[in-house]
Design a protein around this motif. Sequence first.
Motif, PDB file in Angstrom:
ATOM      1  N   MET A  74      27.194  -7.463  20.731  1.00  0.00           N
ATOM      2  CA  MET A  74      27.630  -8.011  21.964  1.00  0.00           C
ATOM      3  C   MET A  74      28.469  -9.331  22.060  1.00  0.00           C
ATOM      4  O   MET A  74      28.725 -10.026  22.811  1.00  0.00           O
ATOM      5  CB  MET A  74      26.509  -8.304  22.976  1.00  0.00           C
ATOM      6  N   GLY A  75      28.711  -9.793  20.627  1.00  0.00           N
ATOM      7  CA  GLY A  75      29.627 -10.885  20.434  1.00  0.00           C
ATOM      8  C   GLY A  75      28.881 -12.277  20.683  1.00  0.00           C
ATOM      9  O   GLY A  75      29.473 -13.135  21.004  1.00  0.00           O
ATOM     10  N   GLU A  76      27.347 -12.442  21.299  1.00  0.00           N
ATOM     11  CA  GLU A  76      26.975 -13.415  21.633  1.00  0.00           C
ATOM     12  C   GLU A  76      26.653 -14.206  20.174  1.00  0.00           C
ATOM     13  O   GLU A  76      26.338 -13.742  19.351  1.00  0.00           O
ATOM     14  CB  GLU A  76      25.638 -13.177  22.424  1.00  0.00           C
ATOM     15  N   SER A  77      26.413 -15.324  20.429  1.00  0.00           N
ATOM     16  CA  SER A  77      26.273 -16.325  19.372  1.00  0.00           C
ATOM     17  C   SER A  77      24.706 -16.219  18.794  1.00  0.00           C
ATOM     18  O   SER A  77      23.949 -15.886  19.587  1.00  0.00           O
ATOM     19  CB  SER A  77      26.644 -17.715  19.862  1.00  0.00           C
ATOM     20  N   LYS A  78      24.723 -16.381  17.475  1.00  0.00           N
ATOM     21  CA  LYS A  78      23.367 -16.359  17.044  1.00  0.00           C
ATOM     22  C   LYS A  78      22.141 -17.263  17.614  1.00  0.00           C
ATOM     23  O   LYS A  78      21.135 -17.063  17.697  1.00  0.00           O
ATOM     24  CB  LYS A  78      23.337 -16.345  15.659  1.00  0.00           C
ATOM     25  N   LEU A 122      22.205 -18.089  20.898  1.00  0.00           N
ATOM     26  CA  LEU A 122      21.676 -17.746  22.170  1.00  0.00           C
ATOM     27  C   LEU A 122      20.622 -16.596  21.991  1.00  0.00           C
ATOM     28  O   LEU A 122      19.870 -16.670  22.618  1.00  0.00           O
ATOM     29  CB  LEU A 122      22.981 -16.988  23.014  1.00  0.00           C
ATOM     30  N   GLN A 123      20.614 -15.894  20.804  1.00  0.00           N
ATOM     31  CA  GLN A 123      19.743 -14.850  20.713  1.00  0.00           C
ATOM     32  C   GLN A 123      18.235 -15.164  20.801  1.00  0.00           C
ATOM     33  O   GLN A 123      17.654 -14.198  21.621  1.00  0.00           O
ATOM     34  CB  GLN A 123      20.160 -14.030  19.267  1.00  0.00           C
ATOM     35  N   PRO A 124      17.947 -16.179  20.229  1.00  0.00           N
ATOM     36  CA  PRO A 124      16.632 -16.567  20.625  1.00  0.00           C
ATOM     37  C   PRO A 124      16.174 -16.900  21.969  1.00  0.00           C
ATOM     38  O   PRO A 124      14.941 -16.661  22.438  1.00  0.00           O
ATOM     39  CB  PRO A 124      16.246 -17.853  19.771  1.00  0.00           C
ATOM     40  N   LYS A 125      17.032 -17.410  22.765  1.00  0.00           N
ATOM     41  CA  LYS A 125      16.808 -17.805  24.217  1.00  0.00           C
ATOM     42  C   LYS A 125      16.700 -16.640  24.851  1.00  0.00           C
ATOM     43  O   LYS A 125      15.907 -16.364  25.966  1.00  0.00           O
ATOM     44  CB  LYS A 125      17.980 -18.381  24.711  1.00  0.00           C
ATOM     45  N   VAL A 126      17.617 -15.190  24.534  1.00  0.00           N
ATOM     46  CA  VAL A 126      17.677 -14.144  25.415  1.00  0.00           C
ATOM     47  C   VAL A 126      16.190 -13.387  25.166  1.00  0.00           C
ATOM     48  O   VAL A 126      15.698 -12.870  25.983  1.00  0.00           O
ATOM     49  CB  VAL A 126      18.828 -13.312  24.966  1.00  0.00           C
ATOM     50  N   GLU A 127      16.048 -13.365  23.820  1.00  0.00           N
ATOM     51  CA  GLU A 127      14.701 -12.778  23.472  1.00  0.00           C
ATOM     52  C   GLU A 127      13.537 -13.410  24.041  1.00  0.00           C
ATOM     53  O   GLU A 127      12.843 -12.578  24.711  1.00  0.00           O
ATOM     54  CB  GLU A 127      14.364 -13.025  21.794  1.00  0.00           C
ATOM     55  N   LYS A 128      13.519 -14.777  24.299  1.00  0.00           N
ATOM     56  CA  LYS A 128      12.250 -15.318  24.973  1.00  0.00           C
ATOM     57  C   LYS A 128      12.337 -14.974  26.214  1.00  0.00           C
ATOM     58  O   LYS A 128      11.278 -14.725  26.873  1.00  0.00           O
ATOM     59  CB  LYS A 128      12.416 -16.943  24.826  1.00  0.00           C
ATOM     60  N   SER A 129      13.576 -14.789  26.877  1.00  0.00           N
ATOM     61  CA  SER A 129      13.769 -14.592  28.202  1.00  0.00           C
ATOM     62  C   SER A 129      13.183 -13.210  28.641  1.00  0.00           C
ATOM     63  O   SER A 129      12.386 -12.966  29.572  1.00  0.00           O
ATOM     64  CB  SER A 129      15.038 -14.517  28.904  1.00  0.00           C
ATOM     65  N   PHE A 130      13.575 -12.284  27.707  1.00  0.00           N
ATOM     66  CA  PHE A 130      12.757 -10.972  27.805  1.00  0.00           C
ATOM     67  C   PHE A 130      11.156 -10.851  27.484  1.00  0.00           C
ATOM     68  O   PHE A 130      10.874 -10.070  28.409  1.00  0.00           O
ATOM     69  CB  PHE A 130      13.688  -9.971  27.006  1.00  0.00           C
TER      70      PHE A 130
END
Length: 105
Positions: free
Chosen positions: A1-5, A7-15
């Motif tokens: 999805m082209g997101e920076s690495k 940002l991934q931990p933040k997205v994971e935490k939100s889920f």
Amino acid sequence: MGESKDLQPKVEKSFEIIGKKWTGLIIYVLMSGPKRFSELSESMPSLSRRILTERIKELEEQGIVVRNVIPDRPIRSEYSLTQKGTELGKILGPISQWAKSWVKD
């Protein structure tokens, strides 16, 4: 999805936050305004009071829900969304529209 690495931990935490059973529904119910514990419980009859208490505490710890003590007699508490919670709740609106169209009873 082209997101920076980064940002991934933040997205994971939100889920993790919204992915817990009942959490999204609690936020959705609170979008209509502050509720007492009994009102929350009545609006979600399949949810046990114990789990509701746990989820509310988790949401408070995340800064999504705030407990407001009303000093009337008898003293009572209401739960409402913080600004952070309201912003999260805004994304649940489209999910509810999707559910209305696609989820079968």
